[in-house]
Design a protein around this motif. Structure first.
Motif, PDB file in Angstrom:
ATOM      1  N   CYS A 410       0.819  -1.221   0.000  1.00  0.00           N
ATOM      2  CA  CYS A 410       0.000   0.000   0.000  1.00  0.00           C
ATOM      3  C   CYS A 410       0.846   1.262   0.000  1.00  0.00           C
ATOM      4  CB  CYS A 410      -0.929  -0.006   1.206  1.00  0.00           C
ATOM      5  SG  CYS A 410      -2.199  -1.284   1.180  1.00  0.00           S
ATOM      6  N   ASN A 411       2.015   1.206   0.616  1.00  0.00           N
ATOM      7  CA  ASN A 411       2.871   2.390   0.708  1.00  0.00           C
ATOM      8  C   ASN A 411       4.341   1.957   0.672  1.00  0.00           C
ATOM      9  OD1 ASN A 411       4.131   4.825   1.169  1.00  0.00           O
ATOM     10  ND2 ASN A 411       3.592   4.910   3.348  1.00  0.00           N
ATOM     11  N   PRO A 412       4.939   1.900  -0.518  1.00  0.00           N
ATOM     12  CA  PRO A 412       6.347   1.489  -0.612  1.00  0.00           C
ATOM     13  C   PRO A 412       7.310   2.429   0.119  1.00  0.00           C
ATOM     14  CG  PRO A 412       5.259   1.383  -2.758  1.00  0.00           C
ATOM     15  CD  PRO A 412       4.327   2.113  -1.838  1.00  0.00           C
ATOM     16  N   GLN A 413       6.804   3.590   0.565  1.00  0.00           N
ATOM     17  CA  GLN A 413       7.648   4.527   1.314  1.00  0.00           C
ATOM     18  C   GLN A 413       7.545   4.317   2.828  1.00  0.00           C
ATOM     19  OE1 GLN A 413       9.754   6.678  -0.100  1.00  0.00           O
ATOM     20  NE2 GLN A 413       9.149   6.028  -2.149  1.00  0.00           N
ATOM     21  N   GLY A 480       4.715  -2.117  -9.002  1.00  0.00           N
ATOM     22  CA  GLY A 480       3.608  -1.946  -9.922  1.00  0.00           C
ATOM     23  C   GLY A 480       2.257  -2.319  -9.344  1.00  0.00           C
ATOM     24  N   TRP A 481       2.232  -2.892  -8.149  1.00  0.00           N
ATOM     25  CA  TRP A 481       0.957  -3.229  -7.519  1.00  0.00           C
ATOM     26  C   TRP A 481       0.290  -1.960  -6.988  1.00  0.00           C
ATOM     27  CZ3 TRP A 481       1.009  -8.331  -4.246  1.00  0.00           C
ATOM     28  CH2 TRP A 481       1.580  -9.366  -4.990  1.00  0.00           C
ATOM     29  N   THR A 482      -1.033  -2.001  -6.846  1.00  0.00           N
ATOM     30  CA  THR A 482      -1.759  -0.873  -6.276  1.00  0.00           C
ATOM     31  C   THR A 482      -2.739  -1.387  -5.221  1.00  0.00           C
ATOM     32  OG1 THR A 482      -3.710  -0.889  -7.738  1.00  0.00           O
ATOM     33  CG2 THR A 482      -1.709   0.180  -8.568  1.00  0.00           C
ATOM     34  N   ILE A 483      -3.261  -0.473  -4.441  1.00  0.00           N
ATOM     35  CA  ILE A 483      -4.211  -0.855  -3.395  1.00  0.00           C
ATOM     36  C   ILE A 483      -5.541  -1.304  -3.978  1.00  0.00           C
ATOM     37  CG2 ILE A 483      -3.154   0.647  -1.679  1.00  0.00           C
ATOM     38  CD1 ILE A 483      -5.450   2.616  -2.110  1.00  0.00           C
ATOM     39  N   ASP A 484      -5.759  -1.027  -5.268  1.00  0.00           N
ATOM     40  CA  ASP A 484      -7.008  -1.435  -5.910  1.00  0.00           C
ATOM     41  C   ASP A 484      -6.922  -2.819  -6.542  1.00  0.00           C
ATOM     42  OD1 ASP A 484      -8.351   0.956  -5.278  1.00  0.00           O
ATOM     43  OD2 ASP A 484      -7.405   1.971  -6.972  1.00  0.00           O
ATOM     44  N   ASP A 485      -5.735  -3.420  -6.528  1.00  0.00           N
ATOM     45  CA  ASP A 485      -5.616  -4.803  -6.992  1.00  0.00           C
ATOM     46  C   ASP A 485      -6.427  -5.705  -6.064  1.00  0.00           C
ATOM     47  OD1 ASP A 485      -3.890  -3.904  -8.919  1.00  0.00           O
ATOM     48  OD2 ASP A 485      -2.074  -4.584  -7.906  1.00  0.00           O
ATOM     49  N   THR A 486      -6.997  -6.751  -6.609  1.00  0.00           N
ATOM     50  CA  THR A 486      -7.840  -7.638  -5.811  1.00  0.00           C
ATOM     51  C   THR A 486      -7.068  -8.860  -5.346  1.00  0.00           C
ATOM     52  OG1 THR A 486      -8.607  -8.927  -7.711  1.00  0.00           O
ATOM     53  CG2 THR A 486      -9.846  -6.921  -7.158  1.00  0.00           C
ATOM     54  N   LEU A 487      -7.657  -9.564  -4.396  1.00  0.00           N
ATOM     55  CA  LEU A 487      -7.048 -10.808  -3.933  1.00  0.00           C
ATOM     56  C   LEU A 487      -7.018 -11.840  -5.050  1.00  0.00           C
ATOM     57  CD1 LEU A 487      -8.441 -11.275  -0.307  1.00  0.00           C
ATOM     58  CD2 LEU A 487      -6.444  -9.998  -1.100  1.00  0.00           C
ATOM     59  N   ALA A 488      -7.970 -11.765  -5.969  1.00  0.00           N
ATOM     60  CA  ALA A 488      -7.931 -12.673  -7.118  1.00  0.00           C
ATOM     61  C   ALA A 488      -6.640 -12.491  -7.901  1.00  0.00           C
ATOM     62  CB  ALA A 488      -9.141 -12.425  -8.021  1.00  0.00           C
ATOM     63  N   ASP A 489      -6.147 -11.234  -7.963  1.00  0.00           N
ATOM     64  CA  ASP A 489      -4.919 -10.938  -8.701  1.00  0.00           C
ATOM     65  C   ASP A 489      -3.667 -11.261  -7.891  1.00  0.00           C
ATOM     66  OD1 ASP A 489      -6.480  -9.824 -10.785  1.00  0.00           O
ATOM     67  OD2 ASP A 489      -6.576  -7.906  -9.712  1.00  0.00           O
ATOM     68  N   ARG A 490      -3.733 -11.053  -6.566  1.00  0.00           N
ATOM     69  CA  ARG A 490      -2.486 -10.969  -5.800  1.00  0.00           C
ATOM     70  C   ARG A 490      -2.331 -11.954  -4.648  1.00  0.00           C
ATOM     71  NH1 ARG A 490       0.276  -8.511  -9.646  1.00  0.00           N
ATOM     72  NH2 ARG A 490      -0.420  -6.380 -10.107  1.00  0.00           N
ATOM     73  N   ALA A 491      -3.407 -12.582  -4.177  1.00  0.00           N
ATOM     74  CA  ALA A 491      -3.292 -13.405  -2.975  1.00  0.00           C
ATOM     75  C   ALA A 491      -2.286 -14.535  -3.145  1.00  0.00           C
ATOM     76  CB  ALA A 491      -4.661 -13.976  -2.589  1.00  0.00           C
ATOM     77  N   THR A 492      -2.310 -15.215  -4.293  1.00  0.00           N
ATOM     78  CA  THR A 492      -1.381 -16.333  -4.522  1.00  0.00           C
ATOM     79  C   THR A 492       0.060 -15.862  -4.462  1.00  0.00           C
ATOM     80  OG1 THR A 492      -3.020 -17.473  -5.890  1.00  0.00           O
ATOM     81  CG2 THR A 492      -0.713 -18.148  -6.139  1.00  0.00           C
TER      82      THR A 492
END
Length: 619
Positions: A410-413, A480-492
């Motif tokens: 969510c915040n790379p900084q 390149g990930w964003t907070i709007d990415d879903t678990l379907a995209d990123r959980a694995t």
């Protein structure tokens, strides 16, 4: 327990009279269960109905958890009446002060906008590094930090409400902490929560910060006003002096946070400070049966604080249909083990008789003395329970790893999240983390860049390079990930990355995601993960399932449990039956409070708060 419609109308008339008072300053004295939250909700709605800009309405609550709860309540209440409660700013004082400092450009000493350290980070990173670098024991380090907290909260060293340790904190120890703190905060771009208000107040005193020039606050609402310490009060006064119409609510009988240097005088003296303020008291208690309320009032009457605000609270159950007297019982035992077994047997009997375990609270004054025997007895009696240590999943190994991974996404900084991940790696000890930090300072490096840019040659040892690279490999997966990415995209992918921290943690994180809808976004998951509100969690999950075009799965009732928690931790909660064990003078008030009459009075207020958690029975 049926309160009549006429009783409700009578009580709500008082609540609305306070909520809709048009004067520039308004004080509401609201005892336990008298409807303070409803009055605050109605205040916000009334302001919006009368043309207030929702972006300039600010409601302040005490903790992040209470902010979440208040935000949900205000939003729902206003929406049900056609008003935009979602645009109202609901925040803690610390978040508001940090916002002012950021807008004023006064956080330039940090590499990026600083993160506020949470309790886990204070204990496991801040204190651990301080103890190691200065060869200080954990207990002494806590006392040194406590001394500094007194200064953060009051603006002076050794304030009246501070119990000095033996031996006293020396000037050298204060200098040690000050030097360590400055470097720690700059390297990790973070700040301790108590410092934020003090720093803002000092800038206000110097004329560098003018609150109304930075954040437009037309309407200010402050909940739990009795819990503000001197720095908090000065900060609020500066906002009031800038022209904000202000509504404060609380109860001096529930002032129980002297450990953060709060005293009831703030709410007691409000009319003297603002002579033309509206002054209201709520009289009718919706929560406690008549016997429970009478017992609590007897405690306060026997130990009245100086300048206590007089009040006459009545239980609405005295005239309900039918009237409800309730029960207050005093049990006396020969020893703590017998006491614990009797509480457990009573809980078992109540549950067997049909009471939900979630309707039972056990409130303890000393976790070290009381929690172990009581939880052991509950387990032996087959009573489902949860204790405070079990309720905070952010302190578990898998919970902390997952939380910090999500923070970096969510915040790379978020510098301190990177430091936390480094220390959570298997095989990476505190010494390695400190050595890396010291080399960052000595070689004029940027801490976060270690994980995103090539390392300089000849600085770090092979062990340090390996540790840094392991975190860098984790972070590289999130580019390149964003907070709007879903678990379907990123959980694995998150589960795969979690394998860096060990197979048990990876498996536990996989189980967390398996129980959630794939449409949930990363940002929503973070909110879900940190929330303590069942209503907020249900709302987030329902919205995700609706986006999937699916109904939330029919699941069984979650396991209801008896809650074992500290007296302080129960503030704002209630239950049908409340047990308060350990009421013997060596435990409560106890030897720490006994030499200080004011702390004995505060213990009476804490007992008052504990009794009034009970709706029907207090033991």
């Amino acid at each position: 327990m049926s309160i009549t419609a006429q009783q409700i109308q009578l009580a709500q008339a008082d609540q609305q009279a306070a909520a809709r008072d048009p004067r520039s300053q308004v004080r509401l004295i609201a005892g336990p269960g008298t409807g303070k939250s409803f009055a605050i909700e109605d205040r916000v709605c009334w302001l919006l109905q009368n043309g207030a800009n929702p972006n300039n309405v600010f409601a302040i609550s005490f903790t992040n958890a209470s902010v979440q709860d208040l935000r949900l309540r205000i939003t729902q209440y206003c929406q049900s009446r056609g008003q935009d409660g979602g645009s109202v700013s609901i925040t803690t004082l610390h978040s508001l002060a940090l916002r002012m400092l950021r807008v004023a450009g006064l956080l330039q000493r940090f590499p990026v906008a600083p993160s506020v350290l949470d309790q886990w980070e204070v204990e496991n990173i801040f204190t651990a590094e301080f103890c190691s670098e200065h060869a200080v024991g954990v207990r002494r380090a806590g006392l040194i930090r406590r001394d500094h907290e007194a200064y953060w909260s009051t603006g002076v060293h050794n304030p009246p409400n501070f119990i000095p340790p033996d031996p006293p904190i020396s000037a050298a120890e204060r200098a040690q902490l000050s030097g360590f703190l400055t470097r720690f905060e700059q390297v990790y771009s973070c700040i301790l929560v108590g410092e934020i208000i003090r720093e803002c107040v000092e800038k206000i005193r110097a004329g560098v910060v003018v609150p109304q020039n930075l954040v437009t606050i037309d309407q200010l609402i402050v909940d739990e006003y009795q819990d503000l310490n001197p720095m908090d009060l000065e900060f609020v006064a500066a906002i009031i002096n800038g022209g904000a119409t202000t509504f404060v609510a609380g109860d001096d009988d529930q002032s129980i946070y002297s450990f953060r240097f709060a005293l009831p005088q703030g709410i007691q003296t409000f009319p003297a400070t603002y002579p033309n303020c509206g002054d209201h008291k709520l009289k009718y208690c919706f929560r406690c049966s008549t016997s429970v309320l009478a017992a609590a009032q007897a405690v306060i009457a026997g130990h009245p604080s100086a300048n206590r605000i007089p009040k006459q609270i009545e239980s609405l159950y005295a005239a309900s249909q039918p009237p409800v007297a309730g029960s207050v019982l005093r049990w006396i035992f020969q020893n703590g083990a017998e006491e614990a077994r009797s509480i457990a047997r009573s809980c078992r009997a109540l549950i067997d008789a049909g009471m939900s375990p979630a309707e039972i609270l056990i409130l303890i004054s000393d976790r070290n003395l009381l929690q172990g025997p009581i939880t052991t007895a509950l387990g032996a009696a087959n009573v489902p329970f949860e204790s405070g240590s079990e309720q905070n999943h952010l302190s578990s190994g898998e919970g902390r790893v997952l939380y910090d991974l999500i923070r970096v996404i969510c915040n790379p900084q978020d510098y301190i999240a990177h430091r936390s991940l480094l220390g959570l790696l298997p095989g990476v000890g505190l010494g390695t983390c400190i050595s890396i930090k010291q080399k960052v300072v000595a070689r004029n490096l940027n801490y976060r860049n270690l994980f995103y840019q090539p390392l300089p040659n000849g600085v770090f040892s092979p062990r340090e390079i390996t540790a840094i690279q392991r975190v860098a490999d984790v972070c590289a997966q999130f580019v390149g990930w964003t907070i709007d990415d879903t678990l379907a995209d990123r959980a694995t992918d998150i589960v795969q990355v979690a394998g860096t921290f060990g197979n048990p943690i990876q498996a536990a994180i996989g189980n967390v995601f398996a129980a959630l809808p794939n449409a949930l976004t990363i940002g929503e998951f973070r909110e879900l993960f940190v929330s303590s509100s069942d209503e907020i969690k249900a709302s987030l999950l329902t919205e995700a399932y609706q986006r999937m075009g699916a109904e939330p799965p029919a699941v069984g009732e979650p396991v209801k449990k008896v809650r074992v928690m500290t007296m302080h931790g129960a503030k704002g909660l209630s239950a049908r039956a409340v047990f308060i064990p350990g009421l013997e003078e060596e435990v409560f008030p106890g030897p720490r409070r006994r030499p200080y009459p004011g702390l004995v009075e505060e213990a009476a207020r804490l007992f008052f708060v504990s009794i009034t958690r009970a709706r029907a029975a207090c033991i």
